[in-house]
Design a protein around this motif. Structure first.
Motif, PDB file in Angstrom:
ATOM      1  N   SER A   1       0.844  -1.192   0.000  1.00  0.00           N
ATOM      2  CA  SER A   1       0.000   0.000   0.000  1.00  0.00           C
ATOM      3  C   SER A   1       0.880   1.243   0.000  1.00  0.00           C
ATOM      4  O   SER A   1       2.009   1.215   0.486  1.00  0.00           O
ATOM      5  CB  SER A   1      -0.931   0.017   1.216  1.00  0.00           C
ATOM      6  OG  SER A   1      -0.180   0.104   2.417  1.00  0.00           O
ATOM      7  N   ALA A   2       0.339   2.310  -0.560  1.00  0.00           N
ATOM      8  CA  ALA A   2       1.046   3.590  -0.580  1.00  0.00           C
ATOM      9  C   ALA A   2       0.660   4.371   0.660  1.00  0.00           C
ATOM     10  O   ALA A   2      -0.513   4.703   0.859  1.00  0.00           O
ATOM     11  CB  ALA A   2       0.694   4.374  -1.841  1.00  0.00           C
ATOM     12  N   GLU A   3       1.639   4.647   1.514  1.00  0.00           N
ATOM     13  CA  GLU A   3       1.415   5.421   2.732  1.00  0.00           C
ATOM     14  C   GLU A   3       1.965   6.827   2.498  1.00  0.00           C
ATOM     15  O   GLU A   3       3.174   7.046   2.569  1.00  0.00           O
ATOM     16  CB  GLU A   3       2.112   4.754   3.920  1.00  0.00           C
ATOM     17  CG  GLU A   3       1.755   3.289   4.114  1.00  0.00           C
ATOM     18  CD  GLU A   3       0.304   3.069   4.490  1.00  0.00           C
ATOM     19  OE1 GLU A   3      -0.272   3.950   5.175  1.00  0.00           O
ATOM     20  OE2 GLU A   3      -0.263   2.030   4.096  1.00  0.00           O
ATOM     21  N   ASP A   4       1.099   7.754   2.186  1.00  0.00           N
ATOM     22  CA  ASP A   4       1.522   9.071   1.709  1.00  0.00           C
ATOM     23  C   ASP A   4       1.219  10.152   2.740  1.00  0.00           C
ATOM     24  O   ASP A   4       0.071  10.286   3.192  1.00  0.00           O
ATOM     25  CB  ASP A   4       0.805   9.393   0.403  1.00  0.00           C
ATOM     26  CG  ASP A   4       1.610  10.293  -0.518  1.00  0.00           C
ATOM     27  OD1 ASP A   4       2.795  10.515  -0.234  1.00  0.00           O
ATOM     28  OD2 ASP A   4       1.047  10.760  -1.524  1.00  0.00           O
TER      29      ASP A   4
ATOM     30  N   ILE B   1      -5.514  26.896  -0.551  1.00  0.00           N
ATOM     31  CA  ILE B   1      -4.778  25.753  -0.018  1.00  0.00           C
ATOM     32  C   ILE B   1      -3.827  25.218  -1.080  1.00  0.00           C
ATOM     33  O   ILE B   1      -4.229  24.974  -2.228  1.00  0.00           O
ATOM     34  CB  ILE B   1      -5.738  24.628   0.424  1.00  0.00           C
ATOM     35  CG1 ILE B   1      -6.649  25.114   1.551  1.00  0.00           C
ATOM     36  CG2 ILE B   1      -4.950  23.397   0.878  1.00  0.00           C
ATOM     37  CD1 ILE B   1      -7.717  24.105   1.945  1.00  0.00           C
ATOM     38  N   GLY B   2      -2.576  25.039  -0.680  1.00  0.00           N
ATOM     39  CA  GLY B   2      -1.593  24.389  -1.531  1.00  0.00           C
ATOM     40  C   GLY B   2      -1.341  22.981  -1.018  1.00  0.00           C
ATOM     41  O   GLY B   2      -1.148  22.773   0.184  1.00  0.00           O
ATOM     42  N   PHE B   3      -1.346  22.011  -1.928  1.00  0.00           N
ATOM     43  CA  PHE B   3      -1.165  20.616  -1.537  1.00  0.00           C
ATOM     44  C   PHE B   3       0.256  20.155  -1.857  1.00  0.00           C
ATOM     45  O   PHE B   3       0.821  20.519  -2.893  1.00  0.00           O
ATOM     46  CB  PHE B   3      -2.161  19.718  -2.277  1.00  0.00           C
ATOM     47  CG  PHE B   3      -3.600  19.937  -1.879  1.00  0.00           C
ATOM     48  CD1 PHE B   3      -4.153  19.226  -0.832  1.00  0.00           C
ATOM     49  CD2 PHE B   3      -4.389  20.866  -2.552  1.00  0.00           C
ATOM     50  CE1 PHE B   3      -5.477  19.425  -0.454  1.00  0.00           C
ATOM     51  CE2 PHE B   3      -5.709  21.074  -2.187  1.00  0.00           C
ATOM     52  CZ  PHE B   3      -6.250  20.356  -1.136  1.00  0.00           C
ATOM     53  N   GLY B   4       0.815  19.349  -0.955  1.00  0.00           N
ATOM     54  CA  GLY B   4       2.117  18.741  -1.182  1.00  0.00           C
ATOM     55  C   GLY B   4       2.130  17.357  -0.575  1.00  0.00           C
ATOM     56  O   GLY B   4       1.325  17.063   0.312  1.00  0.00           O
ATOM     57  N   ASN B   5       3.026  16.501  -1.049  1.00  0.00           N
ATOM     58  CA  ASN B   5       3.045  15.142  -0.496  1.00  0.00           C
ATOM     59  C   ASN B   5       4.468  14.624  -0.338  1.00  0.00           C
ATOM     60  O   ASN B   5       5.412  15.147  -0.935  1.00  0.00           O
ATOM     61  CB  ASN B   5       2.235  14.189  -1.369  1.00  0.00           C
ATOM     62  CG  ASN B   5       2.982  13.737  -2.604  1.00  0.00           C
ATOM     63  OD1 ASN B   5       3.497  14.568  -3.340  1.00  0.00           O
ATOM     64  ND2 ASN B   5       3.039  12.437  -2.837  1.00  0.00           N
ATOM     65  N   ALA B   6       4.591  13.583   0.499  1.00  0.00           N
ATOM     66  CA  ALA B   6       5.890  12.950   0.746  1.00  0.00           C
ATOM     67  C   ALA B   6       5.674  11.486   1.109  1.00  0.00           C
ATOM     68  O   ALA B   6       5.261  11.180   2.236  1.00  0.00           O
ATOM     69  CB  ALA B   6       6.640  13.668   1.875  1.00  0.00           C
ATOM     70  N   PRO B   7       5.914  10.573   0.174  1.00  0.00           N
ATOM     71  CA  PRO B   7       5.820   9.153   0.500  1.00  0.00           C
ATOM     72  C   PRO B   7       7.068   8.693   1.243  1.00  0.00           C
ATOM     73  O   PRO B   7       8.190   8.923   0.764  1.00  0.00           O
ATOM     74  CB  PRO B   7       5.722   8.485  -0.876  1.00  0.00           C
ATOM     75  CG  PRO B   7       6.446   9.418  -1.789  1.00  0.00           C
ATOM     76  CD  PRO B   7       6.201  10.804  -1.251  1.00  0.00           C
ATOM     77  N   PRO B   8       6.958   8.069   2.404  1.00  0.00           N
ATOM     78  CA  PRO B   8       8.155   7.574   3.092  1.00  0.00           C
ATOM     79  C   PRO B   8       8.768   6.404   2.333  1.00  0.00           C
ATOM     80  O   PRO B   8       8.102   5.396   2.101  1.00  0.00           O
ATOM     81  CB  PRO B   8       7.601   7.129   4.460  1.00  0.00           C
ATOM     82  CG  PRO B   8       6.145   6.894   4.239  1.00  0.00           C
ATOM     83  CD  PRO B   8       5.717   7.819   3.158  1.00  0.00           C
TER      84      PRO B   8
ATOM     85  N   SER C   1       9.893  10.665  10.523  1.00  0.00           N
ATOM     86  CA  SER C   1      10.909  11.695  10.288  1.00  0.00           C
ATOM     87  C   SER C   1      10.371  12.803   9.388  1.00  0.00           C
ATOM     88  O   SER C   1      10.703  13.987   9.571  1.00  0.00           O
ATOM     89  CB  SER C   1      12.177  11.079   9.682  1.00  0.00           C
ATOM     90  OG  SER C   1      11.985  10.684   8.335  1.00  0.00           O
ATOM     91  N   ILE C   2       9.530  12.443   8.427  1.00  0.00           N
ATOM     92  CA  ILE C   2       8.928  13.449   7.545  1.00  0.00           C
ATOM     93  C   ILE C   2       8.015  14.372   8.359  1.00  0.00           C
ATOM     94  O   ILE C   2       8.084  15.603   8.241  1.00  0.00           O
ATOM     95  CB  ILE C   2       8.139  12.768   6.409  1.00  0.00           C
ATOM     96  CG1 ILE C   2       9.091  12.066   5.442  1.00  0.00           C
ATOM     97  CG2 ILE C   2       7.290  13.799   5.658  1.00  0.00           C
ATOM     98  CD1 ILE C   2       8.391  11.131   4.466  1.00  0.00           C
ATOM     99  N   ILE C   3       7.180  13.768   9.189  1.00  0.00           N
ATOM    100  CA  ILE C   3       6.259  14.563  10.010  1.00  0.00           C
ATOM    101  C   ILE C   3       7.022  15.505  10.930  1.00  0.00           C
ATOM    102  O   ILE C   3       6.710  16.702  11.026  1.00  0.00           O
ATOM    103  CB  ILE C   3       5.348  13.631  10.830  1.00  0.00           C
ATOM    104  CG1 ILE C   3       4.413  12.849   9.897  1.00  0.00           C
ATOM    105  CG2 ILE C   3       4.539  14.426  11.858  1.00  0.00           C
ATOM    106  CD1 ILE C   3       3.694  11.698  10.573  1.00  0.00           C
TER     107      ILE C   3
ATOM    108  N   SER D   1      12.442  14.370   1.383  1.00  0.00           N
ATOM    109  CA  SER D   1      11.005  14.150   1.145  1.00  0.00           C
ATOM    110  C   SER D   1      10.158  15.213   1.837  1.00  0.00           C
ATOM    111  O   SER D   1       9.191  15.720   1.258  1.00  0.00           O
ATOM    112  CB  SER D   1      10.604  12.755   1.628  1.00  0.00           C
ATOM    113  OG  SER D   1      11.327  11.753   0.953  1.00  0.00           O
ATOM    114  N   ALA D   2      10.502  15.556   3.064  1.00  0.00           N
ATOM    115  CA  ALA D   2       9.789  16.617   3.775  1.00  0.00           C
ATOM    116  C   ALA D   2       9.937  17.944   3.032  1.00  0.00           C
ATOM    117  O   ALA D   2       8.966  18.707   2.888  1.00  0.00           O
ATOM    118  CB  ALA D   2      10.322  16.743   5.199  1.00  0.00           C
ATOM    119  N   LYS D   3      11.140  18.223   2.572  1.00  0.00           N
ATOM    120  CA  LYS D   3      11.367  19.458   1.812  1.00  0.00           C
ATOM    121  C   LYS D   3      10.552  19.464   0.530  1.00  0.00           C
ATOM    122  O   LYS D   3       9.992  20.504   0.135  1.00  0.00           O
ATOM    123  CB  LYS D   3      12.857  19.594   1.502  1.00  0.00           C
ATOM    124  CG  LYS D   3      13.725  19.852   2.733  1.00  0.00           C
ATOM    125  CD  LYS D   3      15.203  19.899   2.384  1.00  0.00           C
ATOM    126  CE  LYS D   3      16.047  20.191   3.624  1.00  0.00           C
ATOM    127  NZ  LYS D   3      17.504  20.217   3.318  1.00  0.00           N
TER     128      LYS D   3
END
Length: 363
Positions: free
Chosen positions: A28-31, A43-50, A61-63, A98-100
């Motif tokens: 599964s994709a945990e995004d 609202i601007g959307f952004g994502n980071a898959p671990p 770590s991303i959070i 990823s966070a960046k």
């Protein structure tokens, strides 16, 4: 328009089939998906898959990087000050690409909405539609053949086969798939660092001698082994593409200076976002090296951002942006749409995304 707040949340999206490479198996994709809220209400959307085995970034770590270190520094900054915002993101802490990237994507989404311009036009406006390959997970040859035939029947003209677990078996896999799909389908191989340099050369030469017509080989050796990558590039006829080795701007500069590869795979989660991905594309263009735009197993938020850059830049000649197709569900409202192997770039401002269904806020 100023950044007022950043909310962090997540979505969990099952895959249609398990995703298997030489590095990992994913079901599964945990995004991690952020909502960057402006004082205007936009609202601007952004994502980071671990993707810890590639970027080193875990969900926690991303959070923490977004919530505790980078995000607070962005509050109150004017969205038009792109240079200042990106400098702040890059300089707030080392690594944590990823966070960046999540913050970077959200900033660009807000910038596009602020100026009523789709991101692909902001990045150059070269085309409105791009073609993606489809990834075939590493499995027994007969299962990979079946998956490949299904992909071709669905309209895909290029396949990216995951290999690198066993060189001898890899040859059987590729031979079986080439026989099954015929000569007109492009075959790309991704070894995910699975071979040693000499093993890679021996294996690739066998592909060449057998006339299997491989378009390119992606990351045949360990990411840190730049000399090994150059050794492979110098000793085979098939084009060699750097992926994990081409992590960020500086690594790409080194690879290009060494002439260690024929192609560069750009991924936003490695580069730390769109602003660094643009630098990589310009580096490559300067020396005449084509790029592929790739992705992690992520939602359509990141896919739309990557596709917007790929559509904007001529030097991004190939795309591997199939992650959203591999998902059993699509919680993202808006963004790119798919027609067989084509990604249609939205003409709405920013990413063209209005909501993410099932988004669960993380406090």
């Amino acid at each position: 328009m100023k950044i007022k707040a950043i909310k962090i949340g997540k979505v969990s999206i099952p895959l249609k089939k398990p995703f298997k490479t030489a590095l990992r198996q994913v079901n599964s994709a945990e995004d991690i998906i952020i909502k960057m809220i402006a004082d205007s209400g936009e609202i601007g959307f952004g994502n980071a898959p671990p993707t810890a085995v590639i970027t080193g970034d875990s969900q926690d770590s991303i959070i923490a990087a977004i919530r505790d270190t980078i995000g607070p520094k962005l509050i109150g900054m004017d969205i038009d000050n792109l240079e200042g915002i990106m400098t702040t993101i890059d300089s707030s802490m080392l690594h944590n690409s990823s966070a960046k990237a999540a913050l970077d994507i959200a900033v660009y989404d807000l910038f596009g909405k602020r100026h009523s311009i789709p991101l692909y036009k902001l990045f150059g406006g070269y085309q409105t539609m791009i073609t993606t390959d489809l990834t075939i997970s590493v499995n027994a040859p007969e299962e990979m053949v079946q998956d490949s035939l299904e992909a071709v029947a669905a309209g895909y003209t290029a396949l990216k086969l995951k290999v690198g677990t066993d060189a001898a078996l890899d040859i059987k896999r590729v031979q079986a798939i080439r026989t099954a799909v015929g000569p007109d389908v492009k075959i790309r191989l991704d070894a995910n660092q699975g071979w040693g340099p000499k093993e890679a050369v021996r294996t690739i030469r066998k592909f060449e001698d057998m006339g299997l017509d491989i378009e390119l080989i992606e990351q045949p050796v360990k990411a840190h082994d730049f000399k090994g990558l150059k050794y492979v590039t110098d000793h085979v006829e098939t084009d060699i593409m750097a992926d994990e080795a081409a992590f960020g701007v500086y690594e790409v500069y080194q690879l290009l200076a060494m002439e260690a590869c024929d192609l560069i795979n750009i991924k936003l989660m490695k580069a730390g976002g769109l602003h660094n991905a643009i630098k990589i594309a310009h580096f490559a263009e300067t020396v005449g090296i084509e790029c592929m735009m790739g992705c992690m197993l992520e939602s359509k938020v990141g896919i739309t951002a990557a596709a917007s850059l790929a559509a904007g830049k001529r030097i991004v000649a190939k795309s591997d942006l199939d992650a959203a197709v591999l998902l059993a569900e699509d919680p993202v409202v808006g963004g790119v749409s798919f027609t067989k192997n084509q990604l249609i770039i939205p003409d709405a401002p920013g990413l063209g995304i209005t909501d993410v269904q099932g988004w669960q806020e993380i406090k």
